[in-house]
Write an enzyme that holds these catalytic residues in place. Structure first.
Site, PDB file in Angstrom:
ATOM      1  CB  SER A  80      48.502  51.387  15.282  1.00  0.00           C
ATOM      2  OG  SER A  80      49.132  50.242  15.801  1.00  0.00           O
TER       3      SER A  80
ATOM      4  CG  ASP B 294      51.649  52.667  13.224  1.00  0.00           C
ATOM      5  OD1 ASP B 294      52.442  51.707  13.267  1.00  0.00           O
ATOM      6  OD2 ASP B 294      51.355  53.344  14.215  1.00  0.00           O
TER       7      ASP B 294
END
Length: 271
Positions: free
Chosen positions: A204, A52
């Protein structure tokens, strides 16, 4: 005579010391979250890595589009979770050492060499360098995928996840990975695993980066998927001048008095 070696089972010998330190007002370190989702998996022709792009600073999103897939060599990449500075400079240092190693041996560096350098460095610092890594690459012996923990322990597996969103990503891998996958299927699985971390873990977020490594090429896919694009707002909030009234107005001149004195310079004596 007391034995030099401790007995088997749990050891609580530091409990009194820790309580004493805490009573003195020194706060003991707390467990910290790595705040990242990084993954990797094997497919028929090589390795697919994914990450990510959210970098957090406590409860604050410090960077929405940072790059977590770091360059090691042409055929090796490393995803980093944990302290951003530690992952960045650790991978940069090992990348430099790998280049020197390649120049010394005259051969393409192997993935296991990078893994050994990384684990030895992290073990030397006993976890104080907060770098949790996913290392992947293809060399003369085939594709290899490793995880390297901050204390120096390593695993070699066909699919791996690290970071605070690793459990959500691992659930996707456990249900969807199979041996000898095609490139497109492996990339779709990695994107699904990163998406699971993005939408189920607060540490994330943002976009998905991927890297596909084969024996002949390395393809970096920056922002291959952007599931959190900011949509157009339904209404605009522009107000005409004068909408909000005020009761009084006071304008102050910040420059109260200004005097300019011109200096007359004398000609330099050249005699």
């Amino acid at each position: 005579m007391a034995s030099t070696f401790s007995s088997t089972g749990f050891n609580f010998s530091n409990e009194l010391r820790n309580n004493f330190i805490a009573d003195k007002g020194l706060h003991l370190p707390k467990a910290t979250s790595t705040g990242t989702t990084i993954v990797g998996c094997l497919f028929k022709d090589g390795i697919v890595l994914g990450a990510d792009t959210r970098a957090t600073e406590g409860p604050i999103v410090a960077d929405k589009n940072c790059e977590k897939i770091h360059y090691i060599t042409e055929n090796i990449r490393c995803c980093g979770a944990g302290t951003a500075a530690d992952t960045e400079f650790t991978t940069a240092l090992i990348s430099s050492n790998m280049e020197l190693h390649a120049l010394s041996t005259g051969r393409q560096p192997r993935v296991v060499t990078a893994m050994t350098m990384l684990k030895q460095m992290l073990f030397r610092y006993q976890g104080h360098v907060g770098a949790a890594l996913v290392l992947g690459g293809v060399d003369a012996t085939g594709p290899h995928l490793f995880t390297i923990h901050p204390h120096g322990s390593t695993d070699k597996l066909p699919y791996v996840t690290m970071g605070s969103g690793s459990l959500a990503a691992m659930a996707v891998f456990e249900s969807g990975w199979r041996a000898n996958m095609e490139r497109a299927d492996a990339l779709a699985l990695v994107k699904a695993a990163i998406s699971a971390g993005i939408f189920n873990d607060l540490g994330s977020g943002s976009n998905i980066d991927a890297c596909i490594i084969t024996a002949s090429s390395t393809e970096m896919l920056r922002n291959v998927e952007m599931p959190n694009m900011r949509v157009q707002k339904e209404r605009t909030y522009g107000f005409r001048r004068g909408t909000t009234a005020w009761k009084s107005e006071s304008i102050r001149d910040l420059v109260i008095d200004e005097q300019v004195t011109h200096l007359v310079s004398e000609a330099m004596d050249t005699t």
